[in-house]
Design an enzyme around this catalytic site. Structure first.
Site, PDB file in Angstrom:
ATOM      1  CB  SER A  52      -0.895   0.025   1.238  1.00  0.00           C
ATOM      2  OG  SER A  52      -1.767  -1.079   1.258  1.00  0.00           O
TER       3      SER A  52
HETATM    4  N1  SAH Z   1      -0.748  -5.162   4.055  1.00  0.00           N
HETATM    5  C1  SAH Z   1      -0.038  -5.007   2.796  1.00  0.00           C
HETATM    6  C2  SAH Z   1      -0.963  -4.730   1.643  1.00  0.00           C
HETATM    7  C3  SAH Z   1      -1.318  -5.979   0.959  1.00  0.00           C
HETATM    8  S1  SAH Z   1      -2.338  -5.799  -0.458  1.00  0.00           S
HETATM    9  C4  SAH Z   1       1.021  -3.919   2.945  1.00  0.00           C
HETATM   10  O1  SAH Z   1       1.730  -3.973   3.903  1.00  0.00           O
HETATM   11  O2  SAH Z   1       1.157  -3.052   2.112  1.00  0.00           O
HETATM   12  C5  SAH Z   1      -3.652  -6.871  -0.026  1.00  0.00           C
HETATM   13  C6  SAH Z   1      -3.314  -8.311   0.196  1.00  0.00           C
HETATM   14  O3  SAH Z   1      -4.513  -8.966   0.550  1.00  0.00           O
HETATM   15  C7  SAH Z   1      -2.770  -9.070  -1.027  1.00  0.00           C
HETATM   16  O4  SAH Z   1      -1.546  -9.631  -0.698  1.00  0.00           O
HETATM   17  C8  SAH Z   1      -3.827 -10.148  -1.270  1.00  0.00           C
HETATM   18  O5  SAH Z   1      -3.284 -11.378  -1.729  1.00  0.00           O
HETATM   19  C9  SAH Z   1      -4.429 -10.295   0.105  1.00  0.00           C
HETATM   20  N2  SAH Z   1      -5.785 -10.869   0.174  1.00  0.00           N
HETATM   21  C10 SAH Z   1      -6.834 -10.697  -0.653  1.00  0.00           C
HETATM   22  N3  SAH Z   1      -7.900 -11.384  -0.225  1.00  0.00           N
HETATM   23  C11 SAH Z   1      -7.525 -12.025   0.920  1.00  0.00           C
HETATM   24  C12 SAH Z   1      -8.186 -12.892   1.851  1.00  0.00           C
HETATM   25  N4  SAH Z   1      -9.477 -13.249   1.696  1.00  0.00           N
HETATM   26  N5  SAH Z   1      -7.487 -13.341   2.910  1.00  0.00           N
HETATM   27  C13 SAH Z   1      -6.180 -12.984   3.101  1.00  0.00           C
HETATM   28  N6  SAH Z   1      -5.501 -12.180   2.256  1.00  0.00           N
HETATM   29  C14 SAH Z   1      -6.169 -11.696   1.182  1.00  0.00           C
END
Ligand code: SAH
Length: 204
Positions: A52
């Protein structure tokens, strides 16, 4: 990054600013994108996912108003950066990631960079929460959902707070939901654009 992207835009929580000053963000971005680590935008981390924008990570941490005593659930570990930030602000963090390769990446990044081992990465569908460690004082969902998943509200402590992007596939509002005395109170922190939440309570 902390001065121009966070402080100047209104992030005030000194603990959030300190955590994001100290945690080496570049260690969470894949080597081929590392020069972009401190850009004011999301950066690709593989598997079609992103880390993000720094401001969004800061805002999501700030609205949770953590004081260091909480058990936190994060849904969507990605590369593990936000989990590291939350780990610096709370007592313990469980972060759930649905893509196995990213869960592994997050685990490796956290092990390399964060001294305190208070963050646990779990591979699975976080849209259903993680009942094994519930209740959670705070929940942070890092992917856009069609609505607030009921299992997450169930696993939220009372009092407790949850932040989640809710809306369409492309555009969402970042909601901050407080549970207090059995009542639910919701406000909108900002408009946002997150990758979609998958899984049972996400987009199919
Ligand atoms: N927290 C991260 C942002 C990750 S983007 C950061 O530090 O920047 C969002 C993430 O959510 C992706 O890696 C995606 O694979 C995950 N995601 C999507 N749906 C999900 C679910 N149902 N359970 C767990 N992870 C999920």
């Amino acid at each position: 990054m902390v001065e121009t992207q966070l402080r100047r835009r209104g992030i005030r929580d000194g603990r959030v600013l300190r955590a994001m000053t100290e945690i080496p963000r570049e260690e969470f971005v894949p080597p081929e994108h590392r020069v972009q680590s401190y850009r004011d935008e999301p950066v690709h981390i593989g598997y079609g996912q992103t880390i993000s924008q720094p401001y969004m990570t800061a805002l999501m941490a700030e609205v949770l108003e953590l004081d260091g005593t909480e058990t936190v659930l994060e849904v969507g570990s990605g590369c593990g950066y936000a989990a590291a930030v939350l780990g610096a602000l709370a007592a313990r963090v469980v972060t759930v990631e649905i893509v196995p390769g990213l869960a592994q990446m997050a685990r490796a990044n956290l092990r390399r960079t964060v001294r305190d081992a208070n963050v646990t990465v779990v591979e699975g569908d976080g849209s259903l929460g993680y009942p094994e460690r519930a209740p959670y004082d705070a929940i942070s969902v890092a992917a856009g959902a069609p609505d607030v998943p009921l299992p997450l509200l169930d696993q939220l402590n009372d009092p407790g707070r949850l932040t989640i992007p809710v809306g369409s596939f492309l555009d969402q509002e970042l909601r901050v939901v407080w549970k207090r005395g059995g009542l639910i109170d919701t406000r909108v922190a900002t408009q946002c654009r997150f990758v979609p939440l998958r899984g049972g309570e996400g987009w199919n």
